[in-house]
Design a protein around this motif. Structure first.
Motif, PDB file in Angstrom:
ATOM      1  N   ASP A 238       0.800  -1.226   0.000  1.00  0.00           N
ATOM      2  CA  ASP A 238       0.000   0.000   0.000  1.00  0.00           C
ATOM      3  C   ASP A 238       0.834   1.277   0.000  1.00  0.00           C
ATOM      4  OD1 ASP A 238       0.947  -0.405   2.527  1.00  0.00           O
ATOM      5  OD2 ASP A 238      -0.977  -0.181   3.558  1.00  0.00           O
ATOM      6  N   ASP A 239       2.118   1.192   0.352  1.00  0.00           N
ATOM      7  CA  ASP A 239       2.992   2.369   0.347  1.00  0.00           C
ATOM      8  C   ASP A 239       3.511   2.587  -1.073  1.00  0.00           C
ATOM      9  OD1 ASP A 239       5.363   4.021   0.420  1.00  0.00           O
ATOM     10  OD2 ASP A 239       5.424   3.728   2.580  1.00  0.00           O
ATOM     11  N   PRO A 240       3.139   3.681  -1.751  1.00  0.00           N
ATOM     12  CA  PRO A 240       3.541   3.866  -3.162  1.00  0.00           C
ATOM     13  C   PRO A 240       5.045   3.915  -3.376  1.00  0.00           C
ATOM     14  CG  PRO A 240       2.425   5.826  -2.305  1.00  0.00           C
ATOM     15  CD  PRO A 240       2.279   4.774  -1.270  1.00  0.00           C
ATOM     16  N   ALA A 241       5.799   4.497  -2.431  1.00  0.00           N
ATOM     17  CA  ALA A 241       7.257   4.580  -2.598  1.00  0.00           C
ATOM     18  C   ALA A 241       7.886   3.192  -2.527  1.00  0.00           C
ATOM     19  CB  ALA A 241       7.851   5.488  -1.531  1.00  0.00           C
ATOM     20  N   VAL A 242       7.455   2.392  -1.545  1.00  0.00           N
ATOM     21  CA  VAL A 242       7.983   1.028  -1.416  1.00  0.00           C
ATOM     22  C   VAL A 242       7.551   0.195  -2.610  1.00  0.00           C
ATOM     23  CG1 VAL A 242       7.978  -1.070  -0.011  1.00  0.00           C
ATOM     24  CG2 VAL A 242       8.006   1.173   1.096  1.00  0.00           C
ATOM     25  N   ARG A 243       6.311   0.367  -3.035  1.00  0.00           N
ATOM     26  CA  ARG A 243       5.793  -0.379  -4.188  1.00  0.00           C
ATOM     27  C   ARG A 243       6.616  -0.096  -5.436  1.00  0.00           C
ATOM     28  NH1 ARG A 243       0.675   1.124  -3.606  1.00  0.00           N
ATOM     29  NH2 ARG A 243       0.637   2.727  -5.239  1.00  0.00           N
ATOM     30  N   GLU A 244       6.939   1.170  -5.655  1.00  0.00           N
ATOM     31  CA  GLU A 244       7.722   1.551  -6.831  1.00  0.00           C
ATOM     32  C   GLU A 244       9.141   0.987  -6.749  1.00  0.00           C
ATOM     33  OE1 GLU A 244       9.158   5.538  -9.296  1.00  0.00           O
ATOM     34  OE2 GLU A 244       8.055   5.740  -7.404  1.00  0.00           O
ATOM     35  N   MET A 245       9.750   1.073  -5.562  1.00  0.00           N
ATOM     36  CA  MET A 245      11.110   0.555  -5.394  1.00  0.00           C
ATOM     37  C   MET A 245      11.158  -0.942  -5.665  1.00  0.00           C
ATOM     38  SD  MET A 245      13.249  -1.307  -3.201  1.00  0.00           S
ATOM     39  CE  MET A 245      12.565  -1.267  -1.536  1.00  0.00           C
ATOM     40  N   LEU A 246      10.209  -1.697  -5.109  1.00  0.00           N
ATOM     41  CA  LEU A 246      10.183  -3.137  -5.320  1.00  0.00           C
ATOM     42  C   LEU A 246       9.973  -3.471  -6.789  1.00  0.00           C
ATOM     43  CD1 LEU A 246       8.044  -4.242  -2.228  1.00  0.00           C
ATOM     44  CD2 LEU A 246      10.494  -4.626  -2.558  1.00  0.00           C
ATOM     45  N   ALA A 247       9.069  -2.758  -7.444  1.00  0.00           N
ATOM     46  CA  ALA A 247       8.795  -3.031  -8.856  1.00  0.00           C
ATOM     47  C   ALA A 247      10.011  -2.757  -9.726  1.00  0.00           C
ATOM     48  CB  ALA A 247       7.602  -2.196  -9.324  1.00  0.00           C
ATOM     49  N   HIS A 248      10.719  -1.661  -9.458  1.00  0.00           N
ATOM     50  CA  HIS A 248      11.917  -1.336 -10.244  1.00  0.00           C
ATOM     51  C   HIS A 248      12.969  -2.431 -10.079  1.00  0.00           C
ATOM     52  CE1 HIS A 248      11.277   2.490 -12.144  1.00  0.00           C
ATOM     53  NE2 HIS A 248      10.814   3.031 -11.036  1.00  0.00           N
ATOM     54  N   TYR A 249      13.181  -2.869  -8.837  1.00  0.00           N
ATOM     55  CA  TYR A 249      14.217  -3.875  -8.608  1.00  0.00           C
ATOM     56  C   TYR A 249      13.831  -5.195  -9.268  1.00  0.00           C
ATOM     57  CZ  TYR A 249      17.679  -6.802  -6.438  1.00  0.00           C
ATOM     58  OH  TYR A 249      18.705  -7.684  -6.256  1.00  0.00           O
ATOM     59  N   VAL A 250      12.573  -5.590  -9.121  1.00  0.00           N
ATOM     60  CA  VAL A 250      12.101  -6.859  -9.686  1.00  0.00           C
ATOM     61  C   VAL A 250      12.225  -6.850 -11.209  1.00  0.00           C
ATOM     62  CG1 VAL A 250       9.991  -8.192 -10.087  1.00  0.00           C
ATOM     63  CG2 VAL A 250      10.609  -7.487  -7.766  1.00  0.00           C
ATOM     64  N   ASN A 251      11.832  -5.742 -11.842  1.00  0.00           N
ATOM     65  CA  ASN A 251      11.964  -5.649 -13.302  1.00  0.00           C
ATOM     66  C   ASN A 251      13.417  -5.707 -13.737  1.00  0.00           C
ATOM     67  OD1 ASN A 251       9.245  -5.495 -14.164  1.00  0.00           O
ATOM     68  ND2 ASN A 251       9.131  -3.365 -13.526  1.00  0.00           N
ATOM     69  N   ALA A 252      14.295  -5.028 -12.984  1.00  0.00           N
ATOM     70  CA  ALA A 252      15.717  -5.031 -13.325  1.00  0.00           C
ATOM     71  C   ALA A 252      16.321  -6.413 -13.188  1.00  0.00           C
ATOM     72  CB  ALA A 252      16.474  -4.039 -12.435  1.00  0.00           C
ATOM     73  N   ALA A 253      15.734  -7.243 -12.312  1.00  0.00           N
ATOM     74  CA  ALA A 253      16.256  -8.590 -12.083  1.00  0.00           C
ATOM     75  C   ALA A 253      15.727  -9.595 -13.096  1.00  0.00           C
ATOM     76  CB  ALA A 253      15.893  -9.043 -10.669  1.00  0.00           C
ATOM     77  N   GLY A 254      15.010  -9.134 -14.114  1.00  0.00           N
ATOM     78  CA  GLY A 254      14.573 -10.037 -15.170  1.00  0.00           C
ATOM     79  C   GLY A 254      13.187 -10.609 -14.976  1.00  0.00           C
ATOM     80  N   TRP A 255      12.416 -10.080 -14.015  1.00  0.00           N
ATOM     81  CA  TRP A 255      11.047 -10.516 -13.778  1.00  0.00           C
ATOM     82  C   TRP A 255      10.073  -9.509 -14.394  1.00  0.00           C
ATOM     83  CZ3 TRP A 255       9.357 -14.573 -10.285  1.00  0.00           C
ATOM     84  CH2 TRP A 255      10.409 -15.306  -9.735  1.00  0.00           C
ATOM     85  N   GLU A 256       8.827  -9.931 -14.537  1.00  0.00           N
ATOM     86  CA  GLU A 256       7.747  -9.025 -14.928  1.00  0.00           C
ATOM     87  C   GLU A 256       6.950  -8.708 -13.666  1.00  0.00           C
ATOM     88  OE1 GLU A 256       6.007  -6.564 -17.431  1.00  0.00           O
ATOM     89  OE2 GLU A 256       7.254  -8.127 -18.343  1.00  0.00           O
ATOM     90  N   ALA A 257       6.912  -7.457 -13.257  1.00  0.00           N
ATOM     91  CA  ALA A 257       6.242  -7.075 -12.021  1.00  0.00           C
ATOM     92  C   ALA A 257       4.867  -6.494 -12.307  1.00  0.00           C
ATOM     93  CB  ALA A 257       7.080  -6.060 -11.251  1.00  0.00           C
ATOM     94  N   VAL A 258       3.866  -6.972 -11.572  1.00  0.00           N
ATOM     95  CA  VAL A 258       2.528  -6.390 -11.579  1.00  0.00           C
ATOM     96  C   VAL A 258       2.256  -5.944 -10.151  1.00  0.00           C
ATOM     97  CG1 VAL A 258       0.059  -6.836 -11.907  1.00  0.00           C
ATOM     98  CG2 VAL A 258       1.737  -7.848 -13.473  1.00  0.00           C
ATOM     99  N   VAL A 259       1.770  -4.715  -9.973  1.00  0.00           N
ATOM    100  CA  VAL A 259       1.611  -4.173  -8.631  1.00  0.00           C
ATOM    101  C   VAL A 259       0.142  -3.964  -8.284  1.00  0.00           C
ATOM    102  CG1 VAL A 259       3.858  -3.056  -8.652  1.00  0.00           C
ATOM    103  CG2 VAL A 259       1.858  -1.786  -9.424  1.00  0.00           C
ATOM    104  N   ALA A 260      -0.152  -4.103  -6.990  1.00  0.00           N
ATOM    105  CA  ALA A 260      -1.487  -3.845  -6.464  1.00  0.00           C
ATOM    106  C   ALA A 260      -1.331  -3.154  -5.123  1.00  0.00           C
ATOM    107  CB  ALA A 260      -2.272  -5.149  -6.320  1.00  0.00           C
ATOM    108  N   LYS A 261      -2.251  -2.223  -4.813  1.00  0.00           N
ATOM    109  CA  LYS A 261      -2.133  -1.486  -3.555  1.00  0.00           C
ATOM    110  C   LYS A 261      -2.994  -2.072  -2.441  1.00  0.00           C
ATOM    111  CE  LYS A 261      -5.623   1.986  -4.813  1.00  0.00           C
ATOM    112  NZ  LYS A 261      -5.861   3.417  -5.106  1.00  0.00           N
ATOM    113  N   ASN A 262      -3.885  -3.019  -2.775  1.00  0.00           N
ATOM    114  CA  ASN A 262      -4.728  -3.634  -1.760  1.00  0.00           C
ATOM    115  C   ASN A 262      -5.147  -5.026  -2.216  1.00  0.00           C
ATOM    116  OD1 ASN A 262      -6.968  -3.272  -3.571  1.00  0.00           O
ATOM    117  ND2 ASN A 262      -7.173  -1.161  -2.816  1.00  0.00           N
ATOM    118  N   GLY A 263      -5.874  -5.710  -1.334  1.00  0.00           N
ATOM    119  CA  GLY A 263      -6.287  -7.071  -1.630  1.00  0.00           C
ATOM    120  C   GLY A 263      -7.208  -7.184  -2.817  1.00  0.00           C
TER     121      GLY A 263
END
Length: 358
Positions: free
Chosen positions: A127-152
């Motif tokens: 739910d934290d947009p800054a943490v969500r963005e950081m995780l997505a950037h790292y995951v994409n850089a590591a060769g994964w496809e990241a899909v993000v959601a802010k809640n259940g």
């Protein structure tokens, strides 16, 4: 080029996870030694180095040797960005690092052919947009496809539209059901889904374990821990088969480096530091390929080839920092499937390993 060992290790993990081969140096002498051994596409260098050494001067010296070298300077000291620009070095990363900018630079330089092509998909629920963005950037850089959601609710909706290999979810979410309940519901839909929970709330790890979810990462999420998680969760190699590689290298730093590179490309890797240890391993374990250095303590890689072939059907690839036509000929005559000079040609190595065991 970084004199702080902690920062150096972090950068190595980030760059390798993005599909690059990375080598590190702590000072000018080490940098020139590495530059003499291989060709590099980019230099990432701190400006303020130990013992009064200057990264800007180093960068200019290396550019004289290779005018095509891409250079990125980094520093946390005010005024250094202007210094770099005055010297014609336009690319600059401020410390502490902005992960998005580092990822963007790696993409600007273009990943080498054979780098991970995102065969994996991960759902990030945070739910934290800054943490969500950081995780997505790292995951994409590591060769994964990241899909993000802010809640259940968003997570459940995303799960209906695509297949995910890994769920990374915060335990506490601001809206609706919490991350543990999200994980339970998604596991009900996909029992093979790998799940990792994250939280900075005291007691959250106990709640995760009580729910039968074994993987927990405390906040702030360490990038080393996240890299290990992605490595463990990575899908099989592109041809659908997870190749298992036995890597023989006595130099601990090179062993770690090559293990990281190969794992980043989707292989399972077991590293050992002698031919004798490798011979014990192949007696009880199956491998799809064996990659060995030649210069080893005790039995050399060349001498080990026929001994390994007696115990394993896996093709053997010999590598060396001292290549010669005679050594290559001897290796092939002894039964090696391929011969490599160091630093390794990763594209050719990947091609050989893909064909192993088929």
């Amino acid at each position: 080029m970084e004199d702080d060992p902690t920062v150096r290790r972090l950068l190595l993990r980030l760059v390798r996870s993005a599909g690059w081969e990375a080598l590190a140096a702590a000072d000018r002498a080490e940098a020139f030694h590495l530059f003499e051994r291989g060709r590099f596409k980019a230099l990432l260098s701190d400006i303020d180095l130990a013992e009064g050494e200057d990264g800007i001067r180093l960068a200019k010296e290396l550019r004289l040797i290779d005018p095509a070298l891409k250079i990125v300077m980094m520093s946390g000291r005010p005024g250094n960005e202007n210094r770099a620009r005055k010297e014609g070095l336009e690319l600059f990363l401020p410390k502490p690092f902005d992960l998005a900018r580092l990822t963007g630079l790696l993409r600007l330089f273009r990943l080498p052919r054979g780098a991970p092509k995102k065969p994996n998909c991960i759902l990030i629920v945070e739910d934290d947009p800054a943490v969500r963005e950081m995780l997505a950037h790292y995951v994409n850089a590591a060769g994964w496809e990241a899909v993000v959601a802010k809640n259940g609710a968003e997570a459940l909706e995303a799960f209906q539209t695509g297949k995910f290999r890994l769920l990374l979810a915060d335990v506490r979410l601001d809206e609706g059901i919490d991350g543990i309940e999200v994980a339970k519901r998604l596991l009900g839909l996909e029992p093979d889904l790998k799940v990792a929970m994250i939280s900075g709330v005291p007691g959250a790890s106990d709640r995760v374990k009580a729910a039968g979810l074994d993987v927990f990462l405390p906040k702030p999420v360490g990038l080393d821990a996240l890299a290990d998680l992605l490595e463990l969760g990575r899908a099989h190699h592109e041809n659908g088969v997870s190749k298992r590689i036995l890597l023989i290298e006595d130099d601990a730093a090179q062993l770690d480096q090559y293990c990281q590179i190969l794992r980043g490309r989707g292989y399972q890797v077991l590293g050992v530091q002698s031919a004798e240890e490798a011979l014990k391993r192949v007696e009880s374990e199956r491998f799809d390929a064996i990659l060995t250095d030649n210069i080893l303590p005790g039995m050399t890689g060349l001498r080990a080839i026929p001994e390994l072939k007696k115990k394993s059907k896996a093709p053997i690839l010999l590598m060396t920092s001292r290549p010669s036509p005679d050594l290559e000929e001897d290796a092939l005559l002894m039964g090696a499937a391929a011969f490599f000079a160091k630093p390794l040609d990763l594209e050719r190595l990947d091609e050989k390993l893909r064909g192993a065991g088929t």
